[in-house]
Write an enzyme that holds these catalytic residues in place. Structure first.
Site, PDB file in Angstrom:
ATOM      1  CB  CYS A  44     -94.859  62.045  -1.136  1.00 35.95           C
ATOM      2  SG  CYS A  44     -94.435  61.141   0.379  1.00 35.95           S
ATOM      3  CE1 TYR A  78     -85.000  67.841 -19.286  1.00 41.33           C
ATOM      4  CE2 TYR A  78     -83.512  67.090 -17.963  1.00 41.33           C
ATOM      5  CZ  TYR A  78     -84.346  67.749 -18.017  1.00 41.33           C
ATOM      6  OH  TYR A  78     -83.469  68.889 -17.682  1.00 41.33           O
ATOM      7  CD  GLU A 126     -70.405  75.608 -24.593  1.00 39.59           C
ATOM      8  OE1 GLU A 126     -69.552  76.174 -23.973  1.00 39.59           O
ATOM      9  OE2 GLU A 126     -71.585  76.093 -24.725  1.00 39.59           O
ATOM     10  N   PRO A 127     -69.048  69.632 -24.816  1.00 48.44           N
ATOM     11  CG  PRO A 127     -67.494  68.057 -24.760  1.00 48.44           C
ATOM     12  CD  PRO A 127     -67.577  69.754 -25.468  1.00 48.44           C
ATOM     13  N   GLY A 128     -71.119  68.278 -22.206  1.00 46.32           N
ATOM     14  CA  GLY A 128     -70.649  68.007 -21.182  1.00 46.32           C
ATOM     15  C   GLY A 128     -71.733  66.101 -20.606  1.00 46.32           C
ATOM     16  NE  ARG A 129     -77.462  64.283 -22.831  1.00 47.89           N
ATOM     17  CZ  ARG A 129     -77.802  65.172 -21.983  1.00 47.89           C
ATOM     18  NH1 ARG A 129     -78.599  64.187 -21.164  1.00 47.89           N
ATOM     19  NH2 ARG A 129     -79.073  65.239 -22.574  1.00 47.89           N
ATOM     20  NE  ARG A 131     -80.864  63.054 -18.175  1.00 48.11           N
ATOM     21  CZ  ARG A 131     -81.266  63.147 -18.776  1.00 48.11           C
ATOM     22  NH1 ARG A 131     -80.900  61.301 -18.840  1.00 48.11           N
ATOM     23  NH2 ARG A 131     -81.695  62.731 -20.078  1.00 48.11           N
TER      24      ARG A 131
END
Ligand code: LLP
Length: 427
Positions: free
Chosen positions: A358, A332, A289-292, A328
């Protein structure tokens, strides 16, 4: 669907990201369209999705998976919009959803329920109801309490079920560690498996098999193989119970790493899938089940420089986006390759690209031409995954549009939010 043009776009070339090129005047083109034209038409910040790059990634994934009889579902959390779900429909692919919001998104695209799998580390009552009402093909249970809550619902009998296990395998970029699993909140502990099976039997579920997702942006096959082996061991325990002798599936998760910069190596997905298949008997169905790996490379975030600041030891370029639309790097330490849209012969200068929120937000550092000036455009590469889907309205900034680029044309998958959109829930 072409199956041999796999690497035609989905590859870094001459320091440019997949689908990027420079025209005769040196201007960056994204998806075949000059970036400044996109900025003029849609304003900035904006997320562009190059459908050629997406199609190449999908074809590469699916043909590698087909070669090893591995099923594929797209992890919608990486990016999910009705336009994307419609785009995925003709492919031999399912979609994983992990919330009611993601489910309604695929429903809006009339994506077939049978191809949808419901995930979630703590599912709401409405999500459990949706599974029992068969608005999804399968549900992946994450805890004993969730199984109990499912079992309390009428119509839960016959529901297609997978159990998410905490296999204790933690993937790091190039390696894995086998732990007690205590550091991860996900899944059912191995010592709870028998109780989970008892609950599944009581509710009359159709247990299809086991699932474990072990991490993201993994650059080596070994953790996937170790995970598959751990799932196979657990599947033997499932088969020991006569009621579930036909549970035949292991889902080894997503997490297939992609290159974020021209010099970065990328996980060889075909070799990884071959290694997984080699570790699993032919009578066990394998799914990923790949997303990236499907959507990251297709995305480019376009920004306009609002100001250049020269401090004693550092040059800043302040752009019209921020950690709200591009979280991101702050979350991360992710590093997205940054390219100037206008080509320049000026000497490259180390530049910190920051947003306008800010916070002392740092979107990324890059060598950018000394003559970079306010009004110039910058492109952030590989922002297709977990960028728009994790965007917020911090500082009450409206979220950017998502523009699908295909065959020299541009179509909105999501328009830019208006201030009214941002204020909509206020009382
Ligand atoms: N399946 C499950 C159950 C997952 O939890 C995930 C991602 C995937 C599949 C897809 O993983 P992928 O192939 O996309 O690596 N926001 C972080 C990534 C979090 C991943 C969460 N789960 C980031 O931006 O790097």
């Amino acid at each position: 669907m072409p199956s041999s043009g796999l690497k035609s776009f989905a590859r870094w070339r001459d320091g440019l990201a997949p689908g990027h090129e420079r025209d005769a005047s040196g201007t960056l083109r994204i998806g075949g369209i000059a970036a400044h034209e996109l900025a003029q038409r849609f304003d900035t910040p904006a997320l562009c999705i190059d459908l050629r790059v997406l199609d190449d990634a999908l074809n590469a994934l699916l043909s590698a998976a087909r070669a090893h009889e591995i099923g594929v579902s797209y992890a919608g959390k990486a990016l999910l919009l009705p336009g994307l779900a419609r785009h995925l429909q003709p492919y031999d692919i399912g979609i994983d959803v992990s919330s009611l919001g993601e489910l309604v998104t695929v429903e809006r695209a009339a994506f077939p329920a049978a191809r949808v799998t419901l995930h979630g580390a703590g599912k709401s009552a409405a999500e459990l109801d949706a599974a029992c009402e068969r608005r999804v093909g399968r549900i992946v249970a994450d805890s004993l309490d969730e199984l109990r809550a499912l079992g309390n619902r009428t119509r839960c009998a016959g529901v297609e079920l997978l159990l998410r296990l905490n296999t204790g395998i933690e993937a790091h970029t190039h390696e894995f560690v086998r732990t007690a699993g205590d550091e991860s909140k996900f899944g059912i502990a191995p010592h709870e498996l028998d109780e989970a099976l008892a609950l599944a039997r009581e509710m009359g579920a159709r247990l299809r098999g086991l699932h474990a997702h072990i991490g993201s942006q993994i650059a080596d096959a070994a953790p996937f193989v170790a995970n598959a082996q751990a799932l196979l061991d657990a599947l033997a325990r499932v088969h020991a119970q006569a009621a579930f002798a036909d549970a035949d599936t292991i889902v080894v998760g997503g997490g297939f790493g992609v290159a974020m910069h021209a010099d970065e190596s990328e996980l060889d997905i075909a070799a990884t899938l071959a290694a997984i298949r080699a570790a699993v008997p032919a009578n066990v169905r394998v799914e990923i089940e790949p997303g990236r790996a499907a959507i990251a490379a297709a995305g480019t975030s376009l920004y306009r420089v609002l100001a250049i600041k020269r401090f004693e030891r550092r040059r800043y370029a302040i752009v019209d986006g921020s950690m709200a639309d591009n979280p991101r790097p702050a979350l991360y330490g992710a590093s997205h390759h940054i390219v100037p849209v206008r080509a320049s012969d000026a000497e490259p200068v180390a530049t910190m690209v920051s947003g306008r929120s800010c916070e002392n937000d740092r979107l990324g550092e890059a060598m950018l031409p000394a003559d970079l000036r306010a009004g110039d455009l910058l492109a952030f590469c590989t922002t297709g995954a977990y960028t728009y889907s994790m965007a917020s309205n911090y500082n009450r900034f409206p979220r950017p549009p998502v523009i699908a680029l295909g065959a020299g044309d541009a179509a909105l998958w999501a328009r830019r939010e208006s201030l009214e959109d941002v204020l909509r829930a206020d009382t």
